[in-house]
Design a protein around this motif. Structure first.
Motif, PDB file in Angstrom:
ATOM      1  N   CYS A 171     -13.959 -22.155  10.008  1.00  0.00           N
ATOM      2  CA  CYS A 171     -13.223 -21.751   8.885  1.00  0.00           C
ATOM      3  C   CYS A 171     -12.277 -22.775   8.048  1.00  0.00           C
ATOM      4  N   ASP A 218     -12.534 -22.849   3.388  1.00  0.00           N
ATOM      5  CA  ASP A 218     -11.960 -21.554   2.719  1.00  0.00           C
ATOM      6  C   ASP A 218     -11.525 -20.632   3.705  1.00  0.00           C
ATOM      7  N   SER A 219     -10.265 -20.226   3.784  1.00  0.00           N
ATOM      8  CA  SER A 219      -9.964 -19.265   4.813  1.00  0.00           C
ATOM      9  C   SER A 219      -8.731 -18.309   4.430  1.00  0.00           C
ATOM     10  N   CYS A 222     -13.003 -16.250   7.784  1.00  0.00           N
ATOM     11  CA  CYS A 222     -13.936 -16.592   6.546  1.00  0.00           C
ATOM     12  C   CYS A 222     -15.367 -15.846   6.872  1.00  0.00           C
ATOM     13  N   ILE A 239     -15.175 -14.605   1.880  1.00  0.00           N
ATOM     14  CA  ILE A 239     -14.710 -15.987   1.960  1.00  0.00           C
ATOM     15  C   ILE A 239     -15.961 -16.890   2.319  1.00  0.00           C
TER      16      ILE A 239
END
Length: 177
Positions: A63, A66-67, A81, A57
């Motif tokens: 994070c 995106d996570s 992430c 990710i």
């Protein structure tokens, strides 16, 4: 026009004792503006053991872009992430839920518009029996589960008594015969 979010939930009418979850399109790269939630639950008397098999990710501080977030009763157990084998990648592996439910949320931001090759995540989960007999005395005056012998069973427990005693109707207390 604002960002479009993909929102999907798994709402099963009965608990499942094991399974697999993965980000949308996995193992293909994921899209921006995704919000997906999985509500996992297993039978009472069990916990959920979650194992993250693959994590890729896009990394960001805390994070926050995106996570993958793992929650129990709205309390965050972990937020992940990064990529495997990188220094900013939090340790993954297995985690055990405090109870029989677990929520996973996969979220990507609009800042992921550029073409990227991050594939998201893949995880498996399974029910793990709670050993009620190994729990410590709660200390609230309720005492131990069983007055003499506690026998752990899948998803529950039962009490037994030593020779010369019989189990009371409450199924917890041993009385002299």
């Amino acid at each position: 026009m604002g960002p479009m979010f993909t929102v999907q939930c798994l709402l099963d009418s009965e608990s499942i004792m094991h399974g697999e979850v993965h980000s949308p399109r996995y193992p293909q790269p994921y899209f921006p503006n995704v919000l997906k939630q999985w509500d996992l639950w297993v039978s009472e008397g069990y916990q959920i053991q979650l194992t993250i098999r693959h994590l890729d990710i896009k990394a960001s501080l805390g994070c926050h872009q995106d996570s993958l977030t793992v929650l129990f009763n709205q309390k965050v157990l972990g937020k992940f992430c990064g990529q495997e084998n990188s220094t900013d990648h939090p340790s993954t592996g297995s985690m055990l839920s405090p109870g029989n439910r677990l929520t996973l949320i996969f979220q990507t931001s609009s800042s992921t518009q550029e073409i990227q090759q991050h594939t998201g995540f893949s995880a498996t989960y399974k029910a793990k029996d709670v050993d009620e007999c190994s729990k410590p005395d709660p200390g609230d005056g309720s005492g131990l589960l069983c007055s003499q012998i506690c026998i752990n069973t899948p998803g529950s427990y039962r009490c037994s008594c030593r020779s010369g005693y019989k189990l009371h109707l409450d199924q917890h207390t041993c009385l002299c015969e």
